[in-house]
Scaffold this motif. Structure first.
Motif, PDB file in Angstrom:
ATOM      1  N   LEU A 104       0.664  -1.320  -0.142  1.00 30.67           N
ATOM      2  CA  LEU A 104       0.028  -0.083   0.009  1.00 30.67           C
ATOM      3  C   LEU A 104       0.905   1.129  -0.155  1.00 30.67           C
ATOM      4  O   LEU A 104       0.505   2.357  -0.423  1.00 30.67           O
ATOM      5  CB  LEU A 104      -0.809  -0.045   1.209  1.00 30.67           C
ATOM      6  N   ASN A 105       2.212   1.222   0.431  1.00 29.15           N
ATOM      7  CA  ASN A 105       3.109   2.274   0.422  1.00 29.15           C
ATOM      8  C   ASN A 105       3.470   2.764  -0.940  1.00 29.15           C
ATOM      9  O   ASN A 105       3.971   3.789  -1.108  1.00 29.15           O
ATOM     10  CB  ASN A 105       4.112   1.988   1.299  1.00 29.15           C
ATOM     11  N   ARG A 106       3.259   1.772  -1.899  1.00 32.34           N
ATOM     12  CA  ARG A 106       3.536   2.030  -3.409  1.00 32.34           C
ATOM     13  C   ARG A 106       2.092   2.075  -4.011  1.00 32.34           C
ATOM     14  O   ARG A 106       2.187   2.267  -5.431  1.00 32.34           O
ATOM     15  CB  ARG A 106       4.314   0.662  -3.982  1.00 32.34           C
ATOM     16  N   THR A 107       1.120   2.431  -3.764  1.00 36.38           N
ATOM     17  CA  THR A 107      -0.144   2.368  -4.137  1.00 36.38           C
ATOM     18  C   THR A 107      -0.734   3.566  -3.941  1.00 36.38           C
ATOM     19  O   THR A 107      -0.704   4.356  -3.181  1.00 36.38           O
ATOM     20  CB  THR A 107      -1.123   1.305  -3.492  1.00 36.38           C
ATOM     21  N   TYR A 108      -1.285   4.218  -5.184  1.00 37.11           N
ATOM     22  CA  TYR A 108      -1.872   5.507  -5.238  1.00 37.11           C
ATOM     23  C   TYR A 108      -3.574   5.309  -5.411  1.00 37.11           C
ATOM     24  O   TYR A 108      -3.966   6.374  -5.130  1.00 37.11           O
ATOM     25  CB  TYR A 108      -1.415   6.280  -6.360  1.00 37.11           C
ATOM     26  N   SER A 109      -3.690   4.455  -5.592  1.00 34.27           N
ATOM     27  CA  SER A 109      -5.400   4.089  -5.908  1.00 34.27           C
ATOM     28  C   SER A 109      -5.695   2.571  -5.455  1.00 34.27           C
ATOM     29  O   SER A 109      -5.041   1.764  -5.878  1.00 34.27           O
ATOM     30  CB  SER A 109      -5.812   4.509  -7.308  1.00 34.27           C
ATOM     31  N   ILE A 110      -6.855   2.498  -4.543  1.00 34.92           N
ATOM     32  CA  ILE A 110      -7.506   1.089  -4.437  1.00 34.92           C
ATOM     33  C   ILE A 110      -8.879   1.046  -4.381  1.00 34.92           C
ATOM     34  O   ILE A 110      -9.430   1.926  -3.575  1.00 34.92           O
ATOM     35  CB  ILE A 110      -6.807   0.543  -2.995  1.00 34.92           C
ATOM     36  N   ASN A 111      -9.425   0.131  -5.143  1.00 39.94           N
ATOM     37  CA  ASN A 111     -10.744   0.028  -4.888  1.00 39.94           C
ATOM     38  C   ASN A 111     -11.141  -1.243  -4.383  1.00 39.94           C
ATOM     39  O   ASN A 111     -10.950  -2.458  -4.721  1.00 39.94           O
ATOM     40  CB  ASN A 111     -11.492  -0.190  -6.524  1.00 39.94           C
ATOM     41  N   LEU A 112     -11.941  -1.142  -3.217  1.00 35.87           N
ATOM     42  CA  LEU A 112     -12.483  -2.251  -2.445  1.00 35.87           C
ATOM     43  C   LEU A 112     -14.074  -2.193  -2.257  1.00 35.87           C
ATOM     44  O   LEU A 112     -14.669  -2.431  -1.258  1.00 35.87           O
ATOM     45  CB  LEU A 112     -12.064  -2.128  -1.068  1.00 35.87           C
ATOM     46  N   PHE A 150      -3.852   2.316  10.737  1.00 37.72           N
ATOM     47  CA  PHE A 150      -2.671   3.081   9.861  1.00 37.72           C
ATOM     48  C   PHE A 150      -2.869   3.298   8.592  1.00 37.72           C
ATOM     49  O   PHE A 150      -1.863   4.211   8.290  1.00 37.72           O
ATOM     50  CB  PHE A 150      -1.676   1.692  10.281  1.00 37.72           C
ATOM     51  N   ILE A 151      -3.886   2.792   7.963  1.00 34.66           N
ATOM     52  CA  ILE A 151      -3.890   3.039   6.482  1.00 34.66           C
ATOM     53  C   ILE A 151      -4.261   4.583   6.263  1.00 34.66           C
ATOM     54  O   ILE A 151      -3.852   4.979   5.053  1.00 34.66           O
ATOM     55  CB  ILE A 151      -5.183   2.130   5.899  1.00 34.66           C
ATOM     56  N   TYR A 152      -4.953   5.454   6.898  1.00 33.95           N
ATOM     57  CA  TYR A 152      -5.099   6.802   6.975  1.00 33.95           C
ATOM     58  C   TYR A 152      -4.113   7.529   6.922  1.00 33.95           C
ATOM     59  O   TYR A 152      -3.882   8.478   6.350  1.00 33.95           O
ATOM     60  CB  TYR A 152      -6.282   7.052   7.939  1.00 33.95           C
ATOM     61  N   GLY A 153      -3.082   7.009   7.356  1.00 30.56           N
ATOM     62  CA  GLY A 153      -1.766   7.922   7.280  1.00 30.56           C
ATOM     63  C   GLY A 153      -0.805   7.684   6.355  1.00 30.56           C
ATOM     64  O   GLY A 153       0.270   8.190   6.139  1.00 30.56           O
ATOM     65  N   ILE A 154      -1.124   6.858   5.369  1.00 26.50           N
ATOM     66  CA  ILE A 154      -0.282   6.582   4.205  1.00 26.50           C
ATOM     67  C   ILE A 154      -0.283   7.632   2.857  1.00 26.50           C
ATOM     68  O   ILE A 154      -1.490   7.654   2.430  1.00 26.50           O
ATOM     69  CB  ILE A 154      -0.694   4.984   3.253  1.00 26.50           C
ATOM     70  N   LYS A 155       0.474   8.460   2.938  1.00 27.53           N
ATOM     71  CA  LYS A 155       0.194   9.585   1.979  1.00 27.53           C
ATOM     72  C   LYS A 155       0.444   9.429   0.517  1.00 27.53           C
ATOM     73  O   LYS A 155      -0.137  10.129  -0.113  1.00 27.53           O
ATOM     74  CB  LYS A 155       1.754  10.655   2.379  1.00 27.53           C
ATOM     75  N   LYS A 156       0.943   8.198   0.172  1.00 27.51           N
ATOM     76  CA  LYS A 156       0.954   7.859  -1.092  1.00 27.51           C
ATOM     77  C   LYS A 156      -0.237   7.420  -1.965  1.00 27.51           C
ATOM     78  O   LYS A 156      -0.746   7.459  -2.663  1.00 27.51           O
ATOM     79  CB  LYS A 156       2.000   6.776  -1.276  1.00 27.51           C
TER      80      LYS A 156
END
Length: 347
Positions: free
Chosen positions: A145-153, A164-170
């Motif tokens: 997820l640190n290398r991901t800019y978009s995710i569809n769930l 912790f996911i909310y803090g991933i700036k990428k």
């Protein structure tokens, strides 16, 4: 093989090839051109150079099979891709490919009946992940997820999101619509203005400590045009999250003095209630305590006379018994200095 790879083997550099394409009419006709992501990186330059040389437009694609026989210049740039195998970390049952035209690596695992997020993804940056239409119940943190800019769930069964996911700036774009979200963690405020998350229409449990959600929701909808509609269950009511201040603004936190005063009032009330309900028992206990103290400090010659406690249980509704009780009490009062009236207990 890609024509670019062949040219590099012949000693041409990429710069030399592009420079030559603008100066000389290159003839690549009948060469086995593979229209993959490597060729896609230079197709813009070739198309630009082809404005001067008509013959370049006749180049035909040989691979992949989907594009075989098509003229290179008629193929959409989005179709110049390179497939990524499981050996290169493509998740099982998924389709992954590199797409230079959009500067992304696509990982498509939609409708693959997954119950949790894959543990690995391709090692490249700028991942565009699609895990929609599965049975995933938790949006867990993964290193990719640190290398991901978009995710569809979307269209899963997600009830909770790892804070912790909310803090991933990428991670700029998160879509978790049509899930089973029950709570929103306060860490969501760590997301920057460039990031946006789409919940869709959800109903969650709220408290007045979550008044921040009103401002956050308004900013998300205004900045990104995301139509998040959040219903809060608070104080037995269902309200829109953007109106929480109407309920919570009137509430003021209690001070320590208020809690102390309330405790004193409750203690006094309980004490009075005990004294009223157990006045005879308390009297007897105090008498025994007083007798014990006096016997300890007095000489044996000055001992207090024996005192006896008598309990009488009777039916106060019976006139004959009540008359007899009054007679007994009257006679006792004549012979003793103190008499405690018996407690009436209905049988």
């Amino acid at each position: 093989m890609s024509v670019l790879s062949n040219l590099l083997k012949l000693g041409f550099t990429l710069g030399t090839f592009l420079s030559a394409s603008f100066k000389y009419p290159l003839s690549l006709y009948k060469n086995p051109i593979r229209s993959d992501c490597k060729f896609g990186r230079i197709i813009k330059h070739i198309k630009s150079a082809a404005k001067n040389f008509e013959g370049v437009r006749r180049i035909i694609c040989k691979d992949p099979p989907l594009l075989r026989g098509e003229r290179i210049f008629n193929i959409s740039e989005d179709l110049f891709t390179c497939d990524i195998s499981m050996e290169n970390k493509c998740p099982p049952e998924c389709n992954s490919y590199e797409q230079p035209s959009r500067s992304r690596v696509v990982v498509n695992c939609s409708s693959t009946r997954k119950h949790k997020m894959p543990s690995f993804c391709p090692q490249q940056d700028d991942l565009d992940i699609n895990f929609s239409h599965n049975f995933i119940s938790v949006f867990e943190y993964r290193t990719y997820l640190n290398r991901t800019y978009s995710i569809n769930l979307s269209y899963n069964r997600i009830a909770s999101v790892d804070p912790f996911i909310y803090g991933i700036k990428k991670l700029r774009n998160i879509n978790i619509q049509h899930n089973e979200i029950l709570q929103i963690h306060k860490n969501i405020r760590l997301m920057t203005n460039e990031q946006h998350i789409s919940f869709g229409n959800i109903s969650i449990k709220c408290s007045c400590e979550m008044k921040w959600i009103e401002v956050w929701l308004e900013n998300q909808n205004r900045r990104h045009g995301v139509s998040n509609s959040i219903i809060c269950h608070i104080q037995g009511r269902y309200i829109e999250a953007i109106t929480m201040s109407e309920i919570c603004s009137a509430e003021k936190p209690r001070s320590a003095v208020q809690y102390v005063l309330l405790s004193i009032v409750i203690a006094i009330y309980i004490s009075l209630l005990l004294c009223f309900k157990m006045k005879y028992e308390l009297f007897l206990l105090l008498r025994e305590f007083k007798s014990l103290i006096l016997n300890r400090y007095n000489d044996n010659e000055n001992l207090q006379p024996n005192v006896y406690a008598v309990y009488i249980s009777f039916d106060a509704e019976n006139d004959n018994i009540m008359k007899w009780i009054k007679t007994v009490v009257f006679n006792l009062e004549k012979k003793t200095s103190k008499c405690v009236c018996p407690q009436e207990i209905s049988l």
